[in-house]
Design a protein around this motif. Sequence first.
Motif, PDB file in Angstrom:
ATOM      1  N   THR A   4     -19.843 -50.901  45.304  1.00 16.47           N
ATOM      2  CA  THR A   4     -20.565 -51.067  44.037  1.00 16.47           C
ATOM      3  C   THR A   4     -20.387 -52.461  43.438  1.00 16.47           C
ATOM      4  OG1 THR A   4     -20.271 -48.728  43.596  1.00 16.47           O
ATOM      5  CG2 THR A   4     -20.835 -50.120  41.722  1.00 16.47           C
ATOM      6  N   ARG A   7     -22.434 -55.080  45.223  1.00 22.86           N
ATOM      7  CA  ARG A   7     -23.844 -54.842  44.937  1.00 22.86           C
ATOM      8  C   ARG A   7     -24.261 -55.364  43.580  1.00 22.86           C
ATOM      9  NH1 ARG A   7     -27.588 -50.245  46.451  1.00 22.86           N
ATOM     10  NH2 ARG A   7     -28.874 -50.457  44.624  1.00 22.86           N
ATOM     11  N   LEU A   8     -23.411 -55.116  42.597  1.00 23.49           N
ATOM     12  CA  LEU A   8     -23.726 -55.590  41.246  1.00 23.49           C
ATOM     13  C   LEU A   8     -23.632 -57.113  41.189  1.00 23.49           C
ATOM     14  CD1 LEU A   8     -22.025 -52.845  39.031  1.00 23.49           C
ATOM     15  CD2 LEU A   8     -24.443 -53.093  39.612  1.00 23.49           C
ATOM     16  N   LYS A   9     -22.704 -57.688  41.959  1.00 27.38           N
ATOM     17  CA  LYS A   9     -22.623 -59.148  41.989  1.00 27.38           C
ATOM     18  C   LYS A   9     -23.857 -59.757  42.656  1.00 27.38           C
ATOM     19  CE  LYS A   9     -18.512 -61.144  42.858  1.00 27.38           C
ATOM     20  NZ  LYS A   9     -17.169 -61.295  43.537  1.00 27.38           N
TER      21      LYS A   9
ATOM     22  N   THR B   4     -21.938 -43.137  39.784  1.00 26.75           N
ATOM     23  CA  THR B   4     -22.460 -44.447  40.158  1.00 26.75           C
ATOM     24  C   THR B   4     -23.067 -44.454  41.558  1.00 26.75           C
ATOM     25  OG1 THR B   4     -20.800 -45.485  38.772  1.00 26.75           O
ATOM     26  CG2 THR B   4     -21.837 -46.873  40.427  1.00 26.75           C
ATOM     27  N   LEU B   8     -26.953 -45.439  42.470  1.00 22.36           N
ATOM     28  CA  LEU B   8     -27.331 -46.576  43.308  1.00 22.36           C
ATOM     29  C   LEU B   8     -28.157 -46.097  44.506  1.00 22.36           C
ATOM     30  CD1 LEU B   8     -24.098 -48.775  43.156  1.00 22.36           C
ATOM     31  CD2 LEU B   8     -26.242 -49.079  41.910  1.00 22.36           C
TER      32      LEU B   8
ATOM     33  N   MET C   1     -15.655 -60.017  33.791  1.00 20.01           N
ATOM     34  CA  MET C   1     -16.362 -58.979  34.575  1.00 20.01           C
ATOM     35  C   MET C   1     -16.544 -57.716  33.725  1.00 20.01           C
ATOM     36  SD  MET C   1     -17.566 -58.847  37.802  1.00 20.01           S
ATOM     37  CE  MET C   1     -18.409 -57.511  38.691  1.00 20.01           C
ATOM     38  N   THR C   4     -18.369 -51.235  35.649  1.00 17.16           N
ATOM     39  CA  THR C   4     -19.608 -50.670  36.181  1.00 17.16           C
ATOM     40  C   THR C   4     -20.266 -49.668  35.234  1.00 17.16           C
ATOM     41  OG1 THR C   4     -18.745 -50.927  38.414  1.00 17.16           O
ATOM     42  CG2 THR C   4     -20.587 -49.413  38.131  1.00 17.16           C
ATOM     43  N   ARG C   7     -21.999 -51.346  32.343  1.00 16.45           N
ATOM     44  CA  ARG C   7     -23.169 -52.046  32.849  1.00 16.45           C
ATOM     45  C   ARG C   7     -24.349 -51.115  33.083  1.00 16.45           C
ATOM     46  NH1 ARG C   7     -23.777 -56.866  36.539  1.00 16.45           N
ATOM     47  NH2 ARG C   7     -25.746 -56.203  37.402  1.00 16.45           N
TER      48      ARG C   7
END
Lengths: 157, 157, 157
Positions: A4, A7-9, B4, B8, C1, C4, C7
Motif C-alpha cells: 500500500t 502504491r500511494l507513493k 485498505t 485498492l 507522511m 493510509t 489519506r
Amino acid sequence: MIDTETRLKIADLLSRYGELIDADRLEDWLDLFTDEATYRIVPRENEEQDLPLPYMYCDSKKMLVDRVNSLRRANVYNFHYDRHLISGLTVEHADDGAYLVGANYAVFQTTHEGETSIFSVGRYEDLIVEEDGDLLFKDKLVVPDTGSVPRLLSTPL
Amino acid sequence: MIDTETRLKIADLLSRYGELIDADRLEDWLDLFTDEATYRIVPRENEEQDLPLPYMYCDSKKMLVDRVNSLRRANVYNFHYDRHLISGLTVEHADDGAYLVGANYAVFQTTHEGETSIFSVGRYEDLIVEEDGDLLFKDKLVVPDTGSVPRLLSTPL
Amino acid sequence: MIDTETRLKIADLLSRYGELIDADRLEDWLDLFTDEATYRIVPRENEEQDLPLPYMYCDSKKMLVDRVNSLRRANVYNFHYDRHLISGLTVEHADDGAYLVGANYAVFQTTHEGETSIFSVGRYEDLIVEEDGDLLFKDKLVVPDTGSVPRLLSTPL
C-alpha cells in the motif's frame, strides 16, 4: 501485489507530475526524473504498429533540462494554462525492483481569454524506480490518442 | 469502513475496466464480469424518474460476449480511440459480502484524424463481488448525463 | 507522511464532494463543511498575482446555506447536469492537525438536450480538519483556469 505504501507513493509521484507542469514549475518537475531518465512521446498509432517514431525523445535528464530552458525562451507568445487529470493507475513489478505504471490522462488548456479546450488525451506507460528513498521516473512514455502535433512543442504532456 | 486492501483492489478493477476498453481488448474486458453479470446503460433522466428503460441491457455475460462479437463485425467503419477517465470512487458494503461502488467517468473519443471530443460523461453504480479471490462486476450500471444515443452502440461505456 | 487511513478518508471526502454536487444534493453537500468554514472561488490569474479578489466568497457555513437556498429559488430556468472529475490528490500536514489538500478538477455540464461541454477546469486548495471523527472542509479554495464568470453563479464548483 504491490504494498500500500509504495502504491500511494506512486500515486503521489503522478499527482506531483501533473501539479508541477500545471503550475509551470518545470524546473521542479525535472526533479521527478532520474539523471539517465528517458522521456518519450509516441503517438498511439505508431505505438500500436510498433513504429517507435516519437514526436519527442529525450534520452537523459540533461536533454530534458535543455528542453525546459528552450521552452522558457520560446513560450512568451504562447500563453496558456495547462490542467492535467490523471486516473486509472495500474502498477506492476518490473525488473530490478522497478515498477511499471500505467495511467490515463487528459490535459486541458485554457487561453488567456479564459477558453478551455481538450489539448490531449492518452496514456502514460512509465518505469518508476526508487533512488535514495524517493520514487522517480526512469522512463516516461506518453502515448497520446490526440494528434495535436504542432502544439505539442509548447508544453510537456 | 472498507479495509485498505479491498479498496485498492476495487480501484484496480475500475482502472483495468477503462484500460481494457480503451485498448480495444474487449475479450479480456469480459473477464472482469461474473457469469451471471448484468450490464446496463440507463440515461440519467430515466434513472432519476425511476423509469428503468435502458439504452442497453445485457442480463448475462453470455449476452455481453455476443455484443462484443457483433462489435467486432460491425465496427470496421467506425474507427475511433476511446479514453476513460474514472475518479471519485465511493465504496460501501452491500448484502452478501458484495460492494456497492460509485464513480464518475468521462469518456473521450478520438477520430482517425486525431480530433478528440467528449463522448460521454456520467456515473457508474456497480455491484462488485469476490469470486476465487478476484473482484468482479456482478452488476454494472452506467448512468450517462450525455444523451449520445446513436453512437452508444459503437462502444461500451 | 500521511497515514493510509487518513489519506483514504480525505479521498472519500473529495469523492463525496463531487458526488453530492453532481446529484444536486446541495443540502447534504453542506454537511461536508465545518460551521465556520470559508468557501472561495478565486480566478487563477488573480491568485497568481496575489490579488485575492474572488468570484465568490462565503465566510461561514451559514452564508453557504443562504447561497444554496437562493440557488434553489433561482435555478429553475437553468437546467443542467454537473459532473466532477477530481484527481491528482496531494496531502500535507498543516497546523493544528489540519491537512492541506490539493487536487485538480474538471467539471462538465450537460444541457437538457444532452449536449456535454467543459464548464470549468482548475485546482482545489483545501484545508481539511477532523471534527468528531469526520473529516470536513474548513476552507475550500477553488482556483479555476477557465474564465466562465457569468455561469459561475449557477453552480458550486
